[in-house]
Enzyme design. Structure first.
Site: not given
Length: 265
Positions: A10-11, A42, A73, A152, A184, A186
């Site tokens: 993943d990025s 990315y 990703c 995050e 996504c 996340h």
């Protein structure tokens, strides 16, 4: 090859939600994870640059002897998966196809909401894949750029996160969506708060768990499942190390990540 590790990249570290789901389904598989944290995100890069970065990520994982690779990703899957499959001779899976198939698993689904980063929404990868597999779908795609930084920051239950979710999702709910695709890696961390306010009839589909299920099926089909009874190991490699990335890795995995190694691409 059955005893060789699986590769994930993943990025950043959001793809560890896919690793977490894979560890649950495939507890005997060894895993090598690469997070290109020096060049995250990315999504703000050109498709050509994303393909170049993704090829470098694949070469790193191949140098570690992996038997198959998961692009954990959405942006890299959207822009690089076909090129990677053409260039490299090993199974390479992405997160988009499994998410689309899971979304369409209910034949009564007619209206689908999609939330993702700007890069994934701009790629139209999910919109095209859904429309190709089922005609007549009504799609509502919404970029949700505030969600990744809120996640995050660990603001999962913060009023700001709920306000952002209502801003992004209330128009979709008003339009009567049947399913919401969390496009996504996340976003699986938002499942509890989403379930707390979305109507029960809206089905939630996350790309992490659906990708892990698809990976398990593909390994079985290719006779690549590890037949060991020992617990699998996890190696995490990041191209940039920081306390923040270690903290995020713990959060996405829901357990201590162990030693994190510095990767050079």
């Amino acid at each position: 090859m059955r005893s060789a590790p699986l590769g994930f990249f993943d990025s950043g570290v959001g793809g560890l939600t896919v690793v977490r789901a894979a560890q649950h389904l495939l507890p005997h598989e060894d895993i090598v994870y690469l997070g290109d944290t020096a060049r995250v995100p990315y999504g703000s890069k050109s498709p050509e640059t994303i393909r170049e970065f993704a090829a470098q990520d694949v070469r790193f994982l191949m140098d570690h002897g992996v038997k198959a690779i998961v692009i954990a990703c959405n942006t890299a899957t959207a822009h690089a998966l076909p090129a990677l499959r053409e260039e490299f001779d090993l199974p390479i899976l992405g997160v988009i196809g499994p998410g689309v198939e899971a979304t369409l698993a209910d034949p009564d689904t007619e209206r689908v909401g999609i939330i993702a980063t700007r890069g994934t929404i701009r790629s139209h990868a999910y919109q095209h894949a859904l429309a190709q597999r089922r005609t007549g779908l009504i799609l509502h795609a919404q970029a949700a750029p505030l969600l990744v930084p809120l996640i995050e920051e660990d603001w999962l239950e913060h009023p700001a996160t709920e306000a952002a979710l209502h801003t992004y999702l209330d128009p979709m709910v008003d339009k009567g969506i049947d399913a919401l695709l969390l496009a996504c890696t996340h976003y699986p961390l938002l499942m509890p708060v989403l379930r707390s306010f979305l109507p029960d009839e809206i089905r939630l589909v996350d790309s992490a768990s659906t990708c892990a299920i698809h990976l398990s099926e593909e390994l079985s089909r290719l006779d690549l499942l590890n037949d060991s009874t020992d617990p699998g190991t996890l190696q995490i490699h990041l191209t940039d190390l920081s306390e923040q990335f270690e903290m995020l890795a713990r959060r996405f995995l829901n357990h201590p990540p162990g030693k994190i190694r510095r990767a050079t691409l």
